[in-house]
Structures are given as C-alpha cells and as structure tokens.
Design a protein around this motif. Structure first.
Motif, PDB file in Angstrom:
ATOM      1  N   ILE A 228       0.840  -1.205   0.000  1.00  0.00           N
ATOM      2  CA  ILE A 228       0.000   0.000   0.000  1.00  0.00           C
ATOM      3  C   ILE A 228       0.875   1.255   0.000  1.00  0.00           C
ATOM      4  CG2 ILE A 228      -1.601   1.361   1.388  1.00  0.00           C
ATOM      5  CD1 ILE A 228      -2.976  -1.207   2.202  1.00  0.00           C
ATOM      6  N   ALA A 229       1.960   1.230   0.779  1.00  0.00           N
ATOM      7  CA  ALA A 229       2.871   2.374   0.819  1.00  0.00           C
ATOM      8  C   ALA A 229       3.489   2.612  -0.562  1.00  0.00           C
ATOM      9  CB  ALA A 229       3.960   2.130   1.855  1.00  0.00           C
ATOM     10  N   ALA A 230       3.861   1.529  -1.248  1.00  0.00           N
ATOM     11  CA  ALA A 230       4.442   1.650  -2.588  1.00  0.00           C
ATOM     12  C   ALA A 230       3.431   2.202  -3.583  1.00  0.00           C
ATOM     13  CB  ALA A 230       4.953   0.285  -3.052  1.00  0.00           C
ATOM     14  N   ALA A 231       2.183   1.765  -3.457  1.00  0.00           N
ATOM     15  CA  ALA A 231       1.131   2.245  -4.367  1.00  0.00           C
ATOM     16  C   ALA A 231       0.874   3.735  -4.155  1.00  0.00           C
ATOM     17  CB  ALA A 231      -0.153   1.450  -4.153  1.00  0.00           C
ATOM     18  N   LYS A 232       0.815   4.166  -2.904  1.00  0.00           N
ATOM     19  CA  LYS A 232       0.594   5.581  -2.600  1.00  0.00           C
ATOM     20  C   LYS A 232       1.743   6.438  -3.134  1.00  0.00           C
ATOM     21  CE  LYS A 232      -2.267   5.112   1.564  1.00  0.00           C
ATOM     22  NZ  LYS A 232      -2.334   5.339   3.039  1.00  0.00           N
ATOM     23  N   GLU A 233       2.969   5.950  -2.961  1.00  0.00           N
ATOM     24  CA  GLU A 233       4.132   6.699  -3.436  1.00  0.00           C
ATOM     25  C   GLU A 233       4.136   6.794  -4.961  1.00  0.00           C
ATOM     26  OE1 GLU A 233       9.016   6.682  -2.984  1.00  0.00           O
ATOM     27  OE2 GLU A 233       7.781   5.418  -1.686  1.00  0.00           O
ATOM     28  N   THR A 234       3.710   5.721  -5.616  1.00  0.00           N
ATOM     29  CA  THR A 234       3.658   5.734  -7.077  1.00  0.00           C
ATOM     30  C   THR A 234       2.607   6.714  -7.586  1.00  0.00           C
ATOM     31  OG1 THR A 234       4.347   3.409  -7.133  1.00  0.00           O
ATOM     32  CG2 THR A 234       3.385   4.302  -9.134  1.00  0.00           C
ATOM     33  N   VAL A 235       1.457   6.749  -6.927  1.00  0.00           N
ATOM     34  CA  VAL A 235       0.405   7.704  -7.293  1.00  0.00           C
ATOM     35  C   VAL A 235       0.927   9.130  -7.139  1.00  0.00           C
ATOM     36  CG1 VAL A 235      -1.818   8.671  -6.580  1.00  0.00           C
ATOM     37  CG2 VAL A 235      -1.552   6.195  -6.824  1.00  0.00           C
ATOM     38  N   THR A 236       1.657   9.382  -6.065  1.00  0.00           N
ATOM     39  CA  THR A 236       2.243  10.707  -5.852  1.00  0.00           C
ATOM     40  C   THR A 236       3.248  11.041  -6.942  1.00  0.00           C
ATOM     41  OG1 THR A 236       1.962  10.519  -3.451  1.00  0.00           O
ATOM     42  CG2 THR A 236       3.566  12.124  -4.237  1.00  0.00           C
TER      43      THR A 236
END
Length: 268
Positions: A228-236
C-alpha cells in the motif's frame, strides 16, 4: 401540327429512358417539374438544416488529467526500495521495454536477504503504470482507466495457483483494491497486489515474499502495509511528473504501446 409532333417526340423519348430519368423529363414537360423539384429541394434543405453536425453531436472529449508517466524505476525512492526489498540485486530496478513510456511503463526489483543460520528472505516488487488518453471512439481517458482498473483486479483475483484469496478496498487513489493470496511452490509465497486508479492512470503494485532455510514465513500484514505504501508513493509520483506538463488535447493512444511487468517466481 408541328408543335404536336414535337410534343409526341418528347413523350416517346421519355418512354425510352430509365425510370429515374423518365420521371424528371416528363415532369419537366408537363410544366410541373420545376415546382416539384423546388419542393423536393426545399424538403432536402429543411432536412439538412435540421440535422446536427456530427462534431456537435459527439460532445467534445474531456482533457485528461495526466499527460505523461514518471520514470517507472524512479517512481519509488531509494529509501523505499531498501525497506521493501532488502539486499536488492539492483536498487535502480529493471525496467520493462515499452514502445511508449508516456503510456505504459513498469519496473521490478528483487533481492535475497541471507541471514546465516536464521535463513534467507526473498522479496520481489513490481510497479506497473498504464495511462489512457481520451479517444473519440473509445471514450474518455478516465472511463477507459476505470475499465482497466476493474480488469486488473479481476486478473489479480484469478492468479494461477492462488489460494485463500482476499479482496479489500484500500483507499489509494480515486479507487483502490488489494488482492492478497498465497502460492505454494517449492516454498510458500505470499503475494499482495494493489490496483489503484488516479484519474486516467492505473497503477498496479505486486509485492511478494518467501522464506528459505528455516527463516520465519513472511508477515502478510507487513507485506500488505509495504504494498500500500508503494502504491501511494507511485500515485504521488504520477502527480509530480505532471505538474510541469501541459495537458494535451485528446489524442489517439498508440496501439503499439505495450509493456508487461516481469513475472515473479510465484507467477511463473
């Protein structure tokens, strides 16, 4: 007499030509043709004037929010890679080839953390991004991304060999879903897939782990947290990559653009 002969000649001529021409010729001779033709033209003109131009009939397509993608291997920071993939073979990642990196891109990392008698821990991480343009015949970029988002979730749920599949919303992006499952090969793999949509871009993060030589089995809760942390960072990263980009007019997406993330050992 001469006038009657001339009229008869014209009538016979009308009878000798195809039906469509006969109607036109004979109507003209009767003196009613011009009026009839005018009425026809008026009807035709009226019909034409009432018809809406095709350009107006199909409303102008909305401009997409995102005109490009970040470099896939830079979508996550070096600090994130160190945390998610300890002892990564290549911290810069391995990018998948694509004909159009502004539309499709992906990158993966893997590493084996050897801890002597305590065993070894393997981690594999992949980030995939797909961006959609608005298209006259295919719809808006956002709608196309919504469709792809749903397909990606279904694909993750149907992973080959998957056991104990669990699906939950994540709140990442405009809409996000996590798919967690196990895969039994030589060792037990635990996989977490996060699919998220942010406007006209779909982000898919695959994060899995396995343990060897007596190491403790991967903590599924931590795998989920990391994914989830990786997905949020990618969206950013998608948002950041587009801050200085002007949103283009709706254009057709290149049909040749293609990139598929490298398969993890659990999917091979």
């Amino acid at each position: 007499m001469h006038r009657s002969a001339s009229r008869l000649t014209r009538v016979l001529a009308c009878a000798a030509v195809p039906v469509i021409l006969t109607v036109a010729g004979c109507s003209s001779d009767s003196g009613k043709g011009s009026g009839s033709g005018s009425n026809s033209d008026k009807k035709s003109g009226s019909s034409s004037s009432s018809a809406k131009p095709s350009a107006k009939a199909s409303a102008a397509l909305e401009k997409v929010a995102y005109a490009t993608l970040p470099e896939p291997c830079k979508a996550l920071s070096g600090k994130s890679i160190d945390s998610l993939v300890p002892e990564a073979k290549d911290k810069s990642g391995t990018a998948t080839k694509s004909n159009d990196l502004s539309s499709r891109a992906s990158c993966s990392w893997n590493g084996l953390d050897v801890d002597g008698l305590k065993g070894s821990k393997y981690r594999w991480l992949s980030v995939s991004l797909v961006r959609y343009e608005s298209h006259a015949s295919l719809g808006s970029g956002n709608k196309r991304a919504e469709d792809q988002y749903k397909k990606q979730v279904e694909t993750a749920k149907a992973a080959e060999g998957a056991t104990d599949v669990k699906v939950e919303p994540t709140g990442v992006g405009d809409e996000g879903t996590s798919v967690v499952y196990g895969v039994k090969k030589d060792v037990q793999f635990f996989n977490t897939t996060i699919v998220a949509r942010t406007q006209n871009v779909v982000v898919t993060v695959d994060y899995n782990g396995a343990s060897y030589e007596g190491a403790d089995a991967p903590d599924q809760a931590k795998l989920m947290e990391g994914a989830i942390a990786a997905a949020k960072e990618t969206v950013t990263s998608v948002e950041a990559a587009n801050k200085s980009e002007a949103t283009p007019e709706a254009t057709q997406e290149s049909p040749q653009a293609s990139a598929q993330p490298e398969q993890s050992p659990s999917q091979q």
